[in-house]
Write an enzyme that holds these catalytic residues in place. Structure first.
Site, mmCIF file in Angstrom:
data_model
loop_
_atom_site.group_PDB
_atom_site.id
_atom_site.type_symbol
_atom_site.label_atom_id
_atom_site.label_comp_id
_atom_site.label_asym_id
_atom_site.label_seq_id
_atom_site.Cartn_x
_atom_site.Cartn_y
_atom_site.Cartn_z
ATOM 1 C CG ASN A 11 -1.693 1.277 1.391
ATOM 2 O OD1 ASN A 11 -1.828 2.032 0.431
ATOM 3 N ND2 ASN A 11 -2.219 1.522 2.588
ATOM 4 C CE LYS A 13 0.304 3.542 4.809
ATOM 5 N NZ LYS A 13 0.065 3.691 6.216
ATOM 6 C CG HIS A 96 -5.923 1.932 5.044
ATOM 7 N ND1 HIS A 96 -5.431 2.893 5.901
ATOM 8 C CD2 HIS A 96 -4.919 1.041 4.856
ATOM 9 C CE1 HIS A 96 -4.176 2.588 6.204
ATOM 10 N NE2 HIS A 96 -3.844 1.466 5.596
ATOM 11 C CD GLU A 98 -2.889 5.606 6.682
ATOM 12 O OE1 GLU A 98 -2.886 5.677 5.445
ATOM 13 O OE2 GLU A 98 -1.962 5.080 7.334
ATOM 14 C CD GLU A 168 -3.891 -2.685 7.088
ATOM 15 O OE1 GLU A 168 -2.708 -2.818 6.775
ATOM 16 O OE2 GLU A 168 -4.589 -1.742 6.724
ATOM 17 N N GLY A 174 1.988 1.892 10.849
ATOM 18 C CA GLY A 174 2.957 2.987 10.772
ATOM 19 C C GLY A 174 3.640 3.322 12.082
ATOM 20 C CB SER A 214 4.685 -2.190 12.123
ATOM 21 O OG SER A 214 4.291 -0.858 12.381
HETATM 22 C C1 PEP Z 1 -0.964 0.093 5.885
HETATM 23 O O1 PEP Z 1 -0.928 1.270 5.563
HETATM 24 O O2 PEP Z 1 -1.871 -0.630 5.475
HETATM 25 C C2 PEP Z 1 0.092 -0.420 6.740
HETATM 26 C C3 PEP Z 1 -0.015 -1.622 7.210
HETATM 27 O O3 PEP Z 1 1.145 0.420 7.009
HETATM 28 P P1 PEP Z 1 2.547 0.018 7.700
HETATM 29 O O4 PEP Z 1 3.006 -1.269 7.079
HETATM 30 O O5 PEP Z 1 3.454 1.164 7.377
HETATM 31 O O6 PEP Z 1 2.286 -0.142 9.157
#
Ligand code: PEP
Length: 253
Positions: A11, A13, A96, A98, A168, A174, A214
């Protein structure tokens, strides 16, 4: 039973121009020729067309990071399913964290988006996850069940065969603080039981559930070896090509 296929989904972003995307895919292609796993990239809208062209006929699938539930209309700044489809997106991330937390997307709106994606023939990757407060208050299962049940209400069994769920935890996205494989496995097992209630054991139990939050080359193997974790959704670590290649390699095992 055949060898289990693992999804490795990046992803991006709001990162990378379409020129960056083409360059990345060109360099990624030699590394994915042999893989049996499914490599997916959720790229910015502006990169979908060129990225899809570059990835056509390869092991890489290109998708979007969001989509409106209407097919067209007065929704300044939004994008519709048919537009994504025309550009070459084969999947779309929906819900998601965000989008839920920064852009106030509700379970009900995500529900409408899931239905629209299924109608358009775009595979929805439904993202769900609890906040740290919800986890600490023992509400994880309740929150996840509500997210799943609301988003998937009215989805038929045959549609559920074209659906992916990504767990998630908000506190892991993040932050560099991934869930442990044990925590993730426990939650995936719970999600599988909810999906089985909704769609029956065969179809519900067969929905791929990815872990995101992460994920890095240091921890990916721990997730992949769990029985109920069917792949990973990777944000930050997918931006660097060498790191993403490393993740793909580690997921082969
Ligand atoms: C994501 O944005 O879906 C995500 C899992 O980000 P990260 O791997 O940076 O934690």
């Amino acid at each position: 039973m055949g060898k289990r296929k693992i999804y490795v989904v990046g992803n991006w972003k709001m990162h990378k121009t379409s020129r960056d995307a083409v360059d990345y895919i060109e360099k990624l292609l030699p590394h994915v020729k042999e893989t049996e796993n499914l490599i997916c990239l959720a790229v910015p809208f502006t990169s979908i067309a060129l990225a899809s062209e570059k990835a056509e006929g390869t092991r890489i699938a290109i998708g979007a990071q969001n989509m409106h539930d209407a097919t067209e209309g007065a929704f300044t700044g939004e994008i519709a399913g048919p537009m994504l489809k025309e550009a070459g997106a084969s999947f779309v991330l929906l819900g998601h964290s965000e989008r839920r937390h920064i852009f106030q997307e509700t379970n009900e709106w995500i529900h409408r988006k899931v239905h629209r994606a299924l109608q358009e023939g775009i595979l929805p990757v439904l993202c769900i996850g609890e906040t740290l407060e919800e986890r600490l208050e023992g509400q994880t299962e309740e929150v996840l069940k509500k997210q799943l049940v609301t988003a998937l209400e009215g989805v038929s069994e045959s549609q559920a065969e074209h659906l992916i769920v990504a767990y998630e935890p908000v506190w892991a996205i993040g932050t560099g603080k991934a869930a442990t494989p044990l925590i993730a496995e426990e939650v995936h097992l719970f999600c599988r039981s909810v999906l089985s209630e909704l769609f029956g054991k065969k179809i519900g139990g067969g929905v791929s559930i990815l872990y995101g939050g992460s994920v890095s080359p240091q921890n990916v193997a721990g997730f992949i070896k769990e029985k109920n974790i069917d792949g990973v959704l990777v944000g930050g670590a997918s931006l660097n090509l060498a790191t993403f290649v490393q993740l793909i390699e580690l997921c082969k095992k």
